[in-house]
Scaffold this motif. Sequence first.
Motif, PDB file in Angstrom:
ATOM      1  N   ILE A   1       0.850  -1.205   0.000  1.00  0.00           N
ATOM      2  CA  ILE A   1       0.000   0.000   0.000  1.00  0.00           C
ATOM      3  C   ILE A   1       0.885   1.254   0.000  1.00  0.00           C
ATOM      4  O   ILE A   1       0.618   2.231  -0.727  1.00  0.00           O
ATOM      5  N   GLN A   2       1.947   1.232   0.785  1.00  0.00           N
ATOM      6  CA  GLN A   2       2.879   2.376   0.812  1.00  0.00           C
ATOM      7  C   GLN A   2       3.439   2.636  -0.588  1.00  0.00           C
ATOM      8  O   GLN A   2       3.606   3.784  -1.000  1.00  0.00           O
ATOM      9  N   GLU A   3       3.689   1.559  -1.318  1.00  0.00           N
ATOM     10  CA  GLU A   3       4.266   1.667  -2.665  1.00  0.00           C
ATOM     11  C   GLU A   3       3.233   2.181  -3.676  1.00  0.00           C
ATOM     12  O   GLU A   3       3.488   3.133  -4.418  1.00  0.00           O
ATOM     13  N   ILE A   4       2.061   1.571  -3.699  1.00  0.00           N
ATOM     14  CA  ILE A   4       1.062   1.943  -4.729  1.00  0.00           C
ATOM     15  C   ILE A   4       0.513   3.350  -4.488  1.00  0.00           C
ATOM     16  O   ILE A   4       0.153   4.057  -5.427  1.00  0.00           O
ATOM     17  N   ALA A   5       0.495   3.777  -3.225  1.00  0.00           N
ATOM     18  CA  ALA A   5      -0.030   5.110  -2.905  1.00  0.00           C
ATOM     19  C   ALA A   5       0.884   6.228  -3.415  1.00  0.00           C
ATOM     20  O   ALA A   5       0.455   7.383  -3.513  1.00  0.00           O
ATOM     21  N   LYS A   6       2.121   5.882  -3.747  1.00  0.00           N
ATOM     22  CA  LYS A   6       3.045   6.892  -4.305  1.00  0.00           C
ATOM     23  C   LYS A   6       2.606   7.342  -5.695  1.00  0.00           C
ATOM     24  O   LYS A   6       2.983   8.423  -6.150  1.00  0.00           O
ATOM     25  N   ALA A   7       1.849   6.496  -6.385  1.00  0.00           N
ATOM     26  CA  ALA A   7       1.397   6.831  -7.741  1.00  0.00           C
ATOM     27  C   ALA A   7       0.290   7.875  -7.657  1.00  0.00           C
ATOM     28  O   ALA A   7      -0.737   7.656  -7.013  1.00  0.00           O
ATOM     29  N   GLU A   8       0.504   9.010  -8.307  1.00  0.00           N
ATOM     30  CA  GLU A   8      -0.447  10.123  -8.189  1.00  0.00           C
ATOM     31  C   GLU A   8      -1.794   9.833  -8.841  1.00  0.00           C
ATOM     32  O   GLU A   8      -2.789  10.496  -8.537  1.00  0.00           O
ATOM     33  N   ASN A   9      -1.828   8.832  -9.728  1.00  0.00           N
ATOM     34  CA  ASN A   9      -3.060   8.512 -10.450  1.00  0.00           C
ATOM     35  C   ASN A   9      -3.915   7.475  -9.735  1.00  0.00           C
ATOM     36  O   ASN A   9      -4.883   6.965 -10.302  1.00  0.00           O
ATOM     37  N   VAL A  10      -3.586   7.153  -8.481  1.00  0.00           N
ATOM     38  CA  VAL A  10      -4.298   6.091  -7.759  1.00  0.00           C
ATOM     39  C   VAL A  10      -5.013   6.644  -6.523  1.00  0.00           C
ATOM     40  O   VAL A  10      -4.392   7.266  -5.658  1.00  0.00           O
ATOM     41  N   SER A  11      -6.315   6.379  -6.458  1.00  0.00           N
ATOM     42  CA  SER A  11      -7.125   6.676  -5.276  1.00  0.00           C
ATOM     43  C   SER A  11      -7.494   5.359  -4.600  1.00  0.00           C
ATOM     44  O   SER A  11      -7.159   4.286  -5.090  1.00  0.00           O
ATOM     45  N   CYS A  12      -8.225   5.455  -3.489  1.00  0.00           N
ATOM     46  CA  CYS A  12      -8.576   4.237  -2.751  1.00  0.00           C
ATOM     47  C   CYS A  12      -9.957   4.401  -2.128  1.00  0.00           C
ATOM     48  O   CYS A  12     -10.286   5.470  -1.608  1.00  0.00           O
ATOM     49  N   LYS A  13     -10.748   3.337  -2.194  1.00  0.00           N
ATOM     50  CA  LYS A  13     -12.069   3.335  -1.565  1.00  0.00           C
ATOM     51  C   LYS A  13     -11.997   2.718  -0.175  1.00  0.00           C
ATOM     52  O   LYS A  13     -11.452   1.629  -0.007  1.00  0.00           O
ATOM     53  N   ILE A  14     -12.561   3.431   0.780  1.00  0.00           N
ATOM     54  CA  ILE A  14     -12.716   2.890   2.135  1.00  0.00           C
ATOM     55  C   ILE A  14     -14.002   2.076   2.088  1.00  0.00           C
ATOM     56  O   ILE A  14     -15.101   2.581   2.309  1.00  0.00           O
ATOM     57  N   SER A  15     -13.857   0.828   1.730  1.00  0.00           N
ATOM     58  CA  SER A  15     -15.022  -0.026   1.489  1.00  0.00           C
ATOM     59  C   SER A  15     -14.624  -1.483   1.717  1.00  0.00           C
ATOM     60  O   SER A  15     -13.443  -1.821   1.735  1.00  0.00           O
ATOM     61  N   GLY A  16     -15.628  -2.326   1.894  1.00  0.00           N
ATOM     62  CA  GLY A  16     -15.398  -3.769   1.914  1.00  0.00           C
ATOM     63  C   GLY A  16     -14.505  -4.283   3.025  1.00  0.00           C
ATOM     64  O   GLY A  16     -13.985  -5.400   2.919  1.00  0.00           O
ATOM     65  N   MET A  17     -14.302  -3.505   4.071  1.00  0.00           N
ATOM     66  CA  MET A  17     -13.369  -3.948   5.116  1.00  0.00           C
ATOM     67  C   MET A  17     -14.000  -4.963   6.071  1.00  0.00           C
ATOM     68  O   MET A  17     -13.358  -5.923   6.476  1.00  0.00           O
ATOM     69  N   VAL A  18     -15.270  -4.755   6.396  1.00  0.00           N
ATOM     70  CA  VAL A  18     -15.885  -5.658   7.387  1.00  0.00           C
ATOM     71  C   VAL A  18     -15.979  -7.092   6.870  1.00  0.00           C
ATOM     72  O   VAL A  18     -15.931  -8.048   7.646  1.00  0.00           O
ATOM     73  N   THR A  19     -16.065  -7.241   5.550  1.00  0.00           N
ATOM     74  CA  THR A  19     -16.160  -8.600   5.007  1.00  0.00           C
ATOM     75  C   THR A  19     -14.809  -9.303   4.959  1.00  0.00           C
ATOM     76  O   THR A  19     -14.736 -10.505   4.730  1.00  0.00           O
ATOM     77  N   GLU A  20     -13.727  -8.555   5.195  1.00  0.00           N
ATOM     78  CA  GLU A  20     -12.395  -9.187   5.327  1.00  0.00           C
ATOM     79  C   GLU A  20     -12.064  -9.434   6.798  1.00  0.00           C
ATOM     80  O   GLU A  20     -11.039 -10.046   7.115  1.00  0.00           O
TER      81      GLU A  20
END
Length: 276
Positions: free
Chosen positions: A182-201
């Motif tokens: 996650i630390q690596e992929i978040a460096k890419a400026e073209n990438v966002s992230c959804k705060i979703s689907g956590m309870v099912t994991e």
Amino acid sequence: MNTRIDAHQHFWKFDPLRDSWIDATMRKIQRDFLPEDLLPLLTANKFEGCVAVQASQSEEETKFLLDLASKNDFIKGVVGWVDLRDKNVAKRLEYFSVHEKVKGFRHVVQGEPDDFMFRADLRNGIAALRQFDYTYDILIFHRQLPAAIDLVNHFHDQPFVIDHVAKPDIKAGNISSWKKDIQEIAKAENVSCKISGMVTEADWSSWKEDDLKPYLDVIFENFSTDKLMFGSDWPVCNVAANYNLIVKTLEDYIAQFSIEEQNKIWSENAKMFYRL
């Protein structure tokens, strides 16, 4: 408070054959879920609208969601499916481009081999998204993050969003390799992230907010409040929670942030990413 956008939910008319992923452990969601089921939940939680995301891999699915969106103003956008591996993918994207509510596309990569995102035919499809200004939702398990990192770095000007924080193993409390990726992929400026689907994991029957906190800490530290958006993952979330609880869990966590930052997470980032 500004009104909110749910950036990730699903509709379906339950079909046991097509929807075989909804197995006996998920009996709660083995039924139809349609706009009239969602609207009261959105209203009760101060949401002005949602983004409907594909759940099955067919163009019929995209058309089904578009039909619902045409009849329900609160469905602000659709993330559909086309076969990105098809050599005529540009024709299919052009076909859907007349529909203003189609905002992007997704493939259920979590069900594919771990090298799927390296395939030349898939990458040809990802390249075609750009000419139509379409986004791409990355749906993967945490072990597939290295391939996703390569993909997003290959397409610098393609907007990507990671669904369900890349499905870390919250139930077992495994965090270290997911955190590093996650630390690596978040460096890419073209990438966002959804705060979703956590309870099912997490552990469906006994999870607590504290179980999610270390994972939320990681995504907030790395993506910042400019690149995160809320998604309920309704109705899938119903196997482990309910809509109100999903919303409350995030409300509790982001109470530490300014109102401006909270508004970004609840609506502004989704509106900007999907051009709602």
